[in-house]
Design an enzyme around this catalytic site. Structure first.
Site, PDB file in Angstrom:
ATOM      1  N   HIS A 197       1.825   4.489  -2.744  1.00 21.01           N
ATOM      2  CA  HIS A 197       1.909   5.960  -2.740  1.00 21.01           C
ATOM      3  C   HIS A 197       3.399   6.593  -2.917  1.00 21.01           C
ATOM      4  O   HIS A 197       3.586   7.416  -3.749  1.00 21.01           O
ATOM      5  CB  HIS A 197       1.754   6.249  -1.222  1.00 21.01           C
ATOM      6  N   HIS A 246       0.788  -1.177  -0.051  1.00 23.71           N
ATOM      7  CA  HIS A 246      -0.073   0.030  -0.064  1.00 23.71           C
ATOM      8  C   HIS A 246       1.009   1.369   0.032  1.00 23.71           C
ATOM      9  O   HIS A 246       0.797   1.993  -0.910  1.00 23.71           O
ATOM     10  CB  HIS A 246      -1.003   0.068   1.464  1.00 23.71           C
ATOM     11  N   GLU A 247       1.751   1.084   0.852  1.00 24.14           N
ATOM     12  CA  GLU A 247       2.800   2.600   1.251  1.00 24.14           C
ATOM     13  C   GLU A 247       3.564   2.623  -0.224  1.00 24.14           C
ATOM     14  O   GLU A 247       3.951   3.692  -0.765  1.00 24.14           O
ATOM     15  CB  GLU A 247       3.621   2.412   2.280  1.00 24.14           C
TER      16      GLU A 247
END
Length: 431
Positions: free
Chosen positions: A25, A21-22
């Site tokens: 980003h 997920h990170e």
């Protein structure tokens, strides 16, 4: 499965889901030219920290998520005021380091009083050095050093807010999107591990044995062919008859005839009284799931079935959200990180196949949850960007930050409540 392996797999699941997920980003922020100061897994105090290039990678104490800290989204840059005495180190006619304290200890530096400084646009500093005004260019990756901490400056074109709405939206949406990608891949792996049911199956197998139920204490094994229960032959398509009989046999031994390795065996299992999750009635259960003979799935079947699984899981997740919004739940129904870790450990003990399916569900849930329009979550930030795109100008950043702060505080409060509830449940021995 050994306990140390269960713990390792549980930690690995959370680590992979949060990291992907990170990373979404991080990757799209870097592609947009945004300075990413920190890539963190977890919150709270740092356990491990390593810097590579412009980014510091950290592992933090509380394993309840992670974050990517981008330039322009935080106030970590120390202001340098006019009249302040600083020291600068110059390399190839550019300032590469600005020292704000312990100036007497700095060597090979120019020391002077700040007349003017611009760290965002012109990237220059003018110092009064022994009564002479000297102007120096500042390197776009120069470091500010104070109190033993190094912080890279962020020119305006490296800050999150300077990018287009599309670039910022992509950097935000990429986190949940990567969770969707991971979920799809994991579902595909699960289908490859389990295979697909053969056409016109002619026998029923033991597909699952639930820990803590009577079947788990019997000699029954996953993959056993079930021939009959209490003398009633198992027929494909008529399994509900057996389920009904077991449901009415709580406390009474049932006789199972199974085939394993070509040999016939007879096993006695006594159902226990359990509350049915669908009907909410007390019925007899032994903790067995039925399955059918399988074959390997083709690539096309894997992709198609993965899409169907994702759709079904998404519907189930939104059904859960609906109950939450309508108040159709009890506090004991809510679970936080502790309960999620507990369930993940239980599933890990059942084997890698079950854990793969569960990890896919968690990844999909994280992606969907983060897109909800709740302050501090990615969904809320995307809404603010949408409003900015319509208005043609951004909203007041101070007000937006306040909204996200309040949302984050509310989420943390809920996290404390459900974690407290999880811990009480553990002490009471409930599952």
């Amino acid at each position: 499965m050994p306990m140390i392996q269960v713990i390792f797999l549980t930690v690995l699941v959370f680590f992979v889901i949060v990291t992907i997920h990170e990373w979404g980003h991080y990757y799209f922020a870097k592609r947009a030219g945004i300075l990413v100061r920190e890539f963190a897994i977890g919150f709270g105090p740092k356990l491990l920290s390593i810097k590579r290039g412009e980014t510091r990678y950290t592992l933090r104490l509380i394993p309840a998520g992670g974050f990517v800290r981008m330039a322009g989204e935080d106030p970590e840059i120390v202001d340098v005021a006019e009249g302040q005495t600083i020291a600068v180190r110059i390399t190839k006619d550019q300032v590469t380091r600005l020292y704000l304290d312990r100036l007497d200890e700095r060597s090979q530096v120019v020391r002077g009083e700040v007349i003017a400084i611009d760290l965002e646009r012109n990237l220059s500093v003018t110092l009064d050095v022994d009564g002479v005004a000297e102007t120096y260019r500042i390197h776009p990756q120069a470091l500010m050093i104070t109190k033993g901490k190094e912080t890279q400056i962020a020119p305006i074109d490296r800050q999150f807010g300077s990018k287009t709405v599309g670039q910022r939206a992509l950097a935000i949406f990429a986190g949940p999107f990567m969770n969707f990608v991971l979920a799809f891949v994991l579902v595909g792996i699960y289908i490859q591990l389990t295979g697909v049911t053969v056409d016109n199956p002619d026998k029923v197998l033991v597909g699952e044995i639930v820990n803590g139920r009577p079947a788990a204490q019997s000699d029954l094994k996953v993959g056993d062919e079930i021939r009959s229960v209490n003398g009633i032959k198992i027929v494909v398509g008529a399994e509900q008859n057996i389920i009904k009989m077991i449901g009415e046999s709580a406390g009474k031994p049932t006789t199972w005839e199974i085939v394993r390795d070509g040999g016939v065996r007879t096993i006695s299992i006594t159902p226990v009284l359990v509350k049915d999750e669908i009907t909410n009635k007390m019925v007899g259960k032994i903790g067995v799931g039925f399955a059918y003979p399988t074959r390997s799935a083709s690539i096309g079947e894997t992709i198609s079935l993965s899409g169907q699984y994702m759709k079904n899981m998404t519907v189930a997740i939104f059904e859960g959200f609906k109950k939450l919004v309508l108040g159709q739940f009890k506090m004991d129904d809510l679970g936080g990180p502790v309960r999620t870790a507990e369930v993940t450990g239980q599933i890990a003990a059942q084997g890698i196949t079950k854990l793969t399916s569960w990890a896919a569900l968690l990844s999909l849930y994280l992606g969907i949850f983060n897109l909800l329009p709740i302050p501090a979550l990615d969904g809320s930030r995307l809404i603010f960007l949408g409003v900015e795109a319509v208005r043609g100008k951004p909203l007041d950043p101070n007000r937006e930050s306040l909204v996200h702060f309040i949302g984050f505080a509310m989420i943390m409060l809920l996290m404390v409540v459900v974690t407290y509830n999880d811990i009480l449940r553990l002490f009471r021995g409930e599952h």
